[in-house]
Scaffold this motif. Structure first.
Motif, PDB file in Angstrom:
ATOM      1  N   LEU A  33     -17.983 115.826 -18.377  1.00  0.00           N
ATOM      2  CA  LEU A  33     -17.241 116.824 -17.605  1.00  0.00           C
ATOM      3  C   LEU A  33     -18.250 117.701 -16.858  1.00  0.00           C
ATOM      4  N   ASP A  34     -18.209 117.657 -15.549  1.00  0.00           N
ATOM      5  CA  ASP A  34     -19.200 118.342 -14.716  1.00  0.00           C
ATOM      6  C   ASP A  34     -18.697 119.726 -14.333  1.00  0.00           C
ATOM      7  N   ALA A  35     -19.161 120.731 -15.066  1.00  0.00           N
ATOM      8  CA  ALA A  35     -18.780 122.115 -14.778  1.00  0.00           C
ATOM      9  C   ALA A  35     -19.762 122.788 -13.837  1.00  0.00           C
ATOM     10  N   THR A  36     -20.604 121.973 -13.163  1.00  0.00           N
ATOM     11  CA  THR A  36     -21.526 122.514 -12.163  1.00  0.00           C
ATOM     12  C   THR A  36     -21.065 122.219 -10.733  1.00  0.00           C
ATOM     13  N   ALA A 380     -23.226 122.131 -17.854  1.00  0.00           N
ATOM     14  CA  ALA A 380     -23.214 123.483 -17.309  1.00  0.00           C
ATOM     15  C   ALA A 380     -24.656 123.887 -17.051  1.00  0.00           C
ATOM     16  N   MET A 381     -24.857 125.020 -16.378  1.00  0.00           N
ATOM     17  CA  MET A 381     -26.223 125.446 -16.086  1.00  0.00           C
ATOM     18  C   MET A 381     -26.323 126.955 -16.146  1.00  0.00           C
ATOM     19  N   ASN A 382     -27.565 127.433 -16.121  1.00  0.00           N
ATOM     20  CA  ASN A 382     -27.775 128.871 -16.248  1.00  0.00           C
ATOM     21  C   ASN A 382     -28.015 129.511 -14.881  1.00  0.00           C
ATOM     22  N   ALA A 383     -28.152 130.826 -14.910  1.00  0.00           N
ATOM     23  CA  ALA A 383     -28.460 131.607 -13.717  1.00  0.00           C
ATOM     24  C   ALA A 383     -29.013 132.943 -14.201  1.00  0.00           C
ATOM     25  N   GLY A 384     -29.309 133.813 -13.251  1.00  0.00           N
ATOM     26  CA  GLY A 384     -29.785 135.149 -13.583  1.00  0.00           C
ATOM     27  C   GLY A 384     -31.298 135.243 -13.601  1.00  0.00           C
ATOM     28  N   TRP A 392     -20.208 129.000 -14.911  1.00  0.00           N
ATOM     29  CA  TRP A 392     -19.196 127.952 -14.861  1.00  0.00           C
ATOM     30  C   TRP A 392     -18.671 127.849 -13.438  1.00  0.00           C
ATOM     31  N   MET A 393     -18.790 126.672 -12.855  1.00  0.00           N
ATOM     32  CA  MET A 393     -18.349 126.452 -11.478  1.00  0.00           C
ATOM     33  C   MET A 393     -17.749 125.060 -11.345  1.00  0.00           C
TER      34      MET A 393
END
Length: 418
Positions: A33-36, A380-384, A392-393
């Motif tokens: 499931l690609d939440a990116t 999923a991936m990080n940011a900040g 989540w995108m």
């Protein structure tokens, strides 16, 4: 992998062979499931049949129709469609290939129109990796380190609540507005400032929405001083935030709108929009690009708009975003390592912090992402700035059941890495 530049950072070890909707499939047929969404790009899902067919049909007619030489037959159609969905006053468009290119185009247009040199950006921003866009990027040192000197004339103002854990409040908005006024008095005078460029929701900076009051203050000052308000909607545009464009939440209208990512469902395509009165001051021939307004990209963008409108994806983004953010808040109630939830539509960020000190915890963030991937097959991936925001995108076509899968996988991953 051999013969490929190692400069690309890698989120997963996957080699994927196909995508369908919200899923990608690896070379062994395992589904993830690609939440990116390819970093908020595949808004209509992977290989939406209608978009794929539009690309295939167009490829039989023209792959490359260089826009300086002749105008291909669907270019006007896309411009008309965009005029109908962009904020009032945005009626004239220039097309390129990437978000960074579009950002550079916006800055060049602003400088030509105003006959001024300087640009104001906001702390936590990400505008791209080309030289001008890198000079405007302040979300993380890794995007700029080793590339100085960068183009001059860029001044950085405060973004409300950044980088303070917890996001914006009334005090931080007031402080950010006061600092913007200070910057105009102390470092870049209004008469030498061409544009203020802002992401309505910080992307790489941590999925932090700009409060409406702050965007209104920027709009007011731009109008007062003849500065152009540039909205970088590369990541927020085309339904991602539950409106077609994020500035609509605040009821403000930019002078220049920067578009990319979700515009063409993954085909490399971008653009800027402005009023004809501004665009006509752009010196003919002073900007361009061999591949800009590529006919396959145009076809993909038109098909993407069709899918967004006919399948109700803007409304779905709002509904599924509310479902995701509320579910995350429920999980956070019993987990001290989860800080604040930041959300606007299907741009949802989760702060991961040290449960004792409340400080950003990038190590725990990485462990949760690894557990999500290896055990639950969720990407999923990080940011900040500190790498401690899980963002989540998922694609705008994501279903209620798929959001439930994300929530259950996240809960289990947080518990497993505690």
């Amino acid at each position: 992998m051999a013969h490929l530049a190692p400069v690309w950072s890698k989120l997963t070890p996957l080699t994927v062979v196909r995508g369908e909707g919200a899923y990608v499939f690896d070379s062994e047929g395992v589904r993830y499931l690609d939440a990116t969404s390819g970093i908020a790009v595949t808004s209509t899902g992977h290989s939406h049949p209608r978009v794929a067919q539009a690309i295939a049909d167009q490829a039989q007619l023209f792959i490359h129709a260089q826009v300086n030489i002749y105008t291909h037959h669907r270019l006007q159609e896309l411009a008309d469609r965009l005029e109908n969905v962009t904020p009032e006053g945005i009626d004239t468009f220039f097309f390129s290939n990437s978000g960074a290119e579009a950002t550079e185009a916006a800055v060049k247009l602003a400088r030509q129109y105003t006959k001024r040199t300087n640009v104001i950006v906001f702390q936590g921003s990400f505008h791209g990796r080309t030289a001008q866009a890198m000079a405007m990027t302040t979300s993380r040192t890794g995007y700029r380190a080793g590339y100085q000197p960068l183009p001059a004339g860029v001044f950085v103002s405060l973004f409300p609540g950044f980088p303070r854990v917890g996001g914006a409040d009334g005090t931080s908005v007031t402080q950010a507005i006061d600092y913007l006024d200070y910057l105009l008095a102390a470092q870049t005078a209004p008469g030498e400032t061409a544009a203020m460029v802002i992401e309505p929701v910080l992307g790489e900076g941590g999925y932090l929405p700009a409060p409406a009051e702050f965007l209104e203050a920027i709009r007011e000052r731009c109008t007062r001083y003849g500065i152009l308000f540039v909205a970088d909607e590369v990541q927020t545009g085309f339904g991602r935030t539950g409106r077609m464009f994020a500035v609509e939440h605040a009821g403000v209208t930019p002078d220049i709108l920067v578009m990319a990512k979700g515009i063409a469902s993954g085909f490399p395509f971008s653009g800027i929009g402005s009023s004809y009165d501004i665009m006509k001051e752009w010196t003919v021939g002073s900007h361009g690009g061999t591949y800009g307004a590529n006919p396959i990209g145009v076809a993909a963008a038109i098909a993407t708009l069709d899918v967004i409108e006919e399948e109700g994806l803007v409304a779905n983004a709002a509904q599924r975003g509310a479902q995701l953010s509320e579910g995350l808040r429920q999980i956070a109630e019993s987990r001290k390592e989860i800080g604040k939830i930041r959300s606007l539509g299907l741009m949802v960020g989760v702060e991961i912090v040290d449960p004792v000190t409340g400080a950003p915890d990038p190590g725990r963030t990485a462990a949760i992402l690894k557990e999500l991937f290896t055990t639950h097959h969720i990407i999923a991936m990080n940011a900040g700035t500190f790498g401690n925001i899980i963002r989540w995108m998922p694609p705008l076509i994501v279903s209620q059941e798929q959001i439930d899968t994300i929530l259950s996988g996240f809960r289990a991953s947080v518990e497993a890495t505690a």
